[in-house]
Structures are given as C-alpha cells and as structure tokens.
Design an enzyme around this catalytic site. Structure first.
Site, mmCIF file in Angstrom:
data_model
loop_
_atom_site.group_PDB
_atom_site.id
_atom_site.type_symbol
_atom_site.label_atom_id
_atom_site.label_comp_id
_atom_site.label_asym_id
_atom_site.label_seq_id
_atom_site.Cartn_x
_atom_site.Cartn_y
_atom_site.Cartn_z
ATOM 1 N N CYS A 112 -6.622 8.568 9.136
ATOM 2 C CA CYS A 112 -6.612 7.948 10.340
ATOM 3 C C CYS A 112 -6.005 9.173 11.464
ATOM 4 C CB CYS A 112 -5.993 6.639 10.778
ATOM 5 S SG CYS A 112 -4.277 6.333 9.701
ATOM 6 N N ASP A 161 3.848 0.274 12.095
ATOM 7 C CA ASP A 161 2.783 -0.406 11.801
ATOM 8 C C ASP A 161 2.391 -1.873 11.878
ATOM 9 O OD1 ASP A 161 3.179 1.281 8.305
ATOM 10 O OD2 ASP A 161 2.232 1.766 10.350
ATOM 11 N N ARG A 186 -1.758 15.437 12.408
ATOM 12 C CA ARG A 186 -0.589 14.603 11.364
ATOM 13 C C ARG A 186 0.004 15.921 10.823
ATOM 14 N NH1 ARG A 186 -1.378 9.612 10.115
ATOM 15 N NH2 ARG A 186 0.717 9.256 9.278
ATOM 16 N N ARG A 222 -9.142 0.007 4.041
ATOM 17 C CA ARG A 222 -7.982 0.934 3.639
ATOM 18 C C ARG A 222 -6.884 0.122 3.323
ATOM 19 N NH1 ARG A 222 -6.680 5.288 7.424
ATOM 20 N NH2 ARG A 222 -5.312 5.797 5.831
ATOM 21 N N LYS A 273 0.809 -1.083 -0.142
ATOM 22 C CA LYS A 273 -0.120 0.091 0.022
ATOM 23 C C LYS A 273 0.969 1.307 -0.084
ATOM 24 C CE LYS A 273 -1.862 1.570 4.049
ATOM 25 N NZ LYS A 273 -1.340 2.851 4.415
ATOM 26 N N ASN A 274 1.902 1.356 0.793
ATOM 27 C CA ASN A 274 2.870 2.619 0.920
ATOM 28 C C ASN A 274 3.710 2.754 -0.135
ATOM 29 O OD1 ASN A 274 1.159 3.113 3.189
ATOM 30 N ND2 ASN A 274 2.519 2.396 4.693
#
Ligand code: EPZ
Length: 419
Positions: A116, A306, A123, A399, A22-23
């Site tokens: 999130c 994570d 953030r 997500r 994903k990242n």
C-alpha cells in the site's frame, strides 16, 4: 475492479470470530525457509496477502500444501536467489523473505517491496539493509534491484534508529543462523514478534528478550520445524470493537485476545463505551452517547497506527472535539477527505494531525480504498451512513480481512460484493 455496495443504518447484532493475525502469518511463512524440515501453520487467515506470500514461498522452491486455514511448507530445496518482481511488488512484506534466503543461500536479489502507498516515499528499507550489512552482507544496487552477498553471516550489534516491526522481525530471524551473538536494540515489541521468537526457540533457536526493546540471539547451525498456531489478529479485534461501538450495536467478538488491545479498551472506558471481556472474547454493548477523546499513534503497546482510521470514524460520532495524531506514517490520514465528503467535520492541521468535531450525520458516497485500514474504515462509515455507499478497489480490503462481506452480512449488514 470489484466493489462493495453498502446500505447504512441496518441494525447489527450477534457474534463475529476473529481470524489469525495477518502480521504474524506474513512473518512465519518466510521464517519457514530457515529450516529444511516441514512446518505446519494453523489458524492461517484466508486473505490476499497470505496468498501472495505462499506464492512467493513456492516461487523460491518450497513445497506448499494449503488447506483452508492451515498449510504445510517445506523449504528443503531452494531453487533461486531472486524474489520475482511481479510478486514482490504486490505486498510490502515480501521483504521478509530476504533475511531467511540470505541465511540459507548467503545470496539474495530483490526489488524494492510494494504494497500500500502509506509511508514516506516508497516505504524505506534502510534499517533492513544496514542490519544485513552489519551481519556481513555486501550490497549492490542495479536497475532497482538490491543484490546481497555474504561469505558467512556473523552476529552483530545493531541499534534501530527508528522502531520497525518488520525490521525487528527480519534481523531477529536472520540472526538465528548467523555465527555468534547478535544484540538488537530499540526493537519493536508487538505480540507477533514474541510469538515468532517463542516458535523459533521451540525449534532450537536461542532468542532472548523478544517483546522487549533489547533482543539477544545466539546463532545456531540449524533449526527444526514444528507447528505454529497463529495468534488472533489484534487489529481485526480492535476494528470490530470500534465498528460495534460506532454503529451502536450489541456485538460479541470471539477467538480474540483482549489483552492485546488493552489501550483501546481503556479508551473505551474513558469515552463511555460499555463492554465485558473474557479470556478470548469481548462483548460490546449498545451505547448511547460517547465522548470525544484524542489519540496519538505509537508503537506497541501504544495506540496502533492500524486502528487509527477506524477510531477516527468512531470520533465522527462522538460528542466533542478530538485530535488524531498519526506519528508513524505519512499519508495515513489522506482517507479523512472521503469521510468529509460523507459529512464528517474533520480539519487537517498537517499531514500527521486532524481535528474531528462530532457527532456528524454521515451520508453514503462513492469511495475508493487507498489501503486496507482506510478501506475497512470506509465500510464502518458506510454502515453508519444514511443511504448507499460504493467502495472501489476492495482488493486492498481483501488483503487483510477474510471474507469481510460474508462476516458482516452475518451480523445483519446490507453489503453486496459486485465483481
Ligand atoms: C508493520 O509494518 C505492519 N506490517 C504494519 O501493518 C504496521 O502498520 C506497522 O508495522 C506499524 O505497526 C506488517 O507487519 C506486515 P515499520 P512495517 O517498519 O514493519 C519506518 C497493515 O495495515 N522505517 O514498523 O513495515 C517506516 O517508514 C500494515 O497491516 C524506516 O524508516 O512498519 C515507518 O515510518 C500497514 N526504515 C516506521 O519505520 C526501514 O527500514 C515504522 O514502520 C523500515 C521502516
């Protein structure tokens, strides 16, 4: 709001395939705007954040053709300088479009990125703004929109006062089209950053040092576009390995890169989890007792933040006491309250540290997922727990994990998605 219903303590066994990272995908999609040529992206995970990112690319005027795990994007004509707030608020990585737009159009407007709730306040993006300013952008802030303008982008020297993954990627990709040399220091070193730099260099960029703390970029006028194969998701890999160990299952994880989770595998050896690895697979073996082991999250190649929440669930089943120290984000230990409700013995020492005593028997409860990593950890806890667990707000899990219920059901999990 859709929910998962999970009945715990079913035996799990078999194989699970890791999807594209994903990242990595959330950076290559915005990076495609740097070129006017069409890019083909392969091994794309089918998850909500990617859908949002492709919607954002289309909103900016790119042509997107998506077919399951592959898509083509062409940013020949960009038709706006503004990131639509409704989309930008849905995922934090929307900020990754700012640099490429600034590089192509020399002007961009965007709201504070959403996503999130982890991370101090909403953030911070100070490193991005400082970096763009160092490259010659002027910044105005009006009714919660940032407005950046630059006559031209020029190379700069920039030192990250905090190691930032997206900050590193954002300034690295923007510098590709700046005039002159950019030297970025105290950079993040995640594998996704090197994969992005390797691709951009194949298309004519001149990036040196990606994957080390110092990255040097010689600006070029244009870059081509080619095929980008997304690397396996190392967080999925680590999450499934932890899930196998925590549920005492025989599970083989395929299409992965074990070397990207070396720290976790070294901890597995210390705590007594048996496994074998090949170049693109990991076989976790049914284990009996595992020992507690303390961790401290750290930028790559340290323990990934994570994987902190899945690991904490594992420690509720380990014999002994472990300290979990989350150094990267505030609020990323709040989910432990839900594990305590399920029967775990967890004491919160301060917002960044919890002490876990194990092993504890867990019982099914009604839970809500605050972010995608805490969400998948609740699924792991539910698979261990006795009885039924209901998890709400599973958009947060969708997500980041493609069809997670189908994939876990294929291993034998009793999980139902209720719309
Ligand atoms: C990336 O987030 C990942 N997201 C995160 O994964 C991951 O947890 C994080 O890196 C750390 O590994 C993506 O790649 C899309 P940071 P990022 O900037 O880049 C502070 C997931 O679950 N900071 O490395 O946004 C920040 O507050 C997500 O997949 C500033 O102070 O994280 C944090 O404390 C969650 N100012 C620290 O840096 C800034 O301008 C590290 O954040 C930017 C960041």
């Amino acid at each position: 709001m859709s929910t998962f219903l999970i009945y715990g303590q079913n035996e799990l066994k078999g194989e699970i395939e890791v999807k594209g990272a994903k990242n990595a995908a959330l950076k290559i999609i915005p990076a495609s705007i740097l070129s006017e040529e069409p890019i083909v992206i392969k091994n794309l995970p089918e998850i909500e954040d990617i859908n949002r990112s492709l919607e954002m690319a289309e909103a900016l005027g790119t042509i997107v053709n998506k077919d399951k795990n592959q898509c083509q994007i062409q940013a020949k004509n960009l038709n706006t300088i503004e990131l639509p707030i409704g989309l930008a608020n849905k995922f934090r990585a929307s900020i990754m479009f700012v640099g490429p737009l600034l590089a192509r159009l020399k002007e961009v407007k965007f709201p504070h990125p959403g996503g999130c709730v982890i991370g101090a306040g909403s953030r911070p993006i100070d490193l991005f703004l400082e970096g763009f300013q160092a490259m010659g952008a002027e910044i105005k802030i009006k009714n919660n929109y940032y407005h950046l303008k630059a006559k031209e982008l020029k190379g700069c020297n920039y030192f990250f006062t905090t190691v930032s993954v997206t900050g590193t990627e954002s300034l690295m990709m923007t510098a590709v089209l700046a005039k002159g040399t950019t030297i970025l220091k105290n950079c993040a070193m995640e594998p996704e950053i090197k994969a992005l730099a390797d691709y951009l260099n194949e298309q004519g960029a001149k990036i040196k040092g990606a994957g080390t703390p110092v990255i040097t970029i010689e600006g070029v006028d244009k870059i081509r576009a080619g095929v980008f194969n997304i690397i396996p998701d190392r967080i999925e890999t680590g999450t499934f390995a932890i899930m196998a160990a925590a549920t005492r299952s025989n599970i083989t994880i395929t299409h992965c890169q074990p070397k990207h989770i070396e720290i976790l595998l070294n901890i597995f050896k210390k705590v007594g989890i048996k496994f074998e690895t090949g170049n693109d697979w990991i076989k976790i073996k049914k284990n009996k007792n595992i020992k507690a082991y303390s961790i401290k999250t750290h930028e790559y190649p340290g323990f990934p933040t994570d994987l902190q929440s899945p690991y904490t669930v594992l420690m509720t089943q380990a014999h002994g006491t472990s300290l979990i120290h989350e150094t990267i984000y505030d609020r990323r230990l709040l989910y432990t309250d839900m594990l305590t409700q399920m029967g775990a013995d967890i004491i919160m020492c301060d917002p960044h540290r919890v002490v876990v005593n194990g092993p504890s028997k867990l019982y099914g409860r009604k839970l809500t997922s605050p972010d995608l990593r805490a969400g998948i950890s609740m699924i792991i806890a539910a698979l261990i727990a006795e009885g039924e667990t209901e998890i709400n707000n599973i958009y947060q899990i969708d997500r980041g994990y493609e069809k997670i219920d189908d994939r876990l059901r294929a291993l034998g999990a009793k999980i139902k998605r209720c719309e």
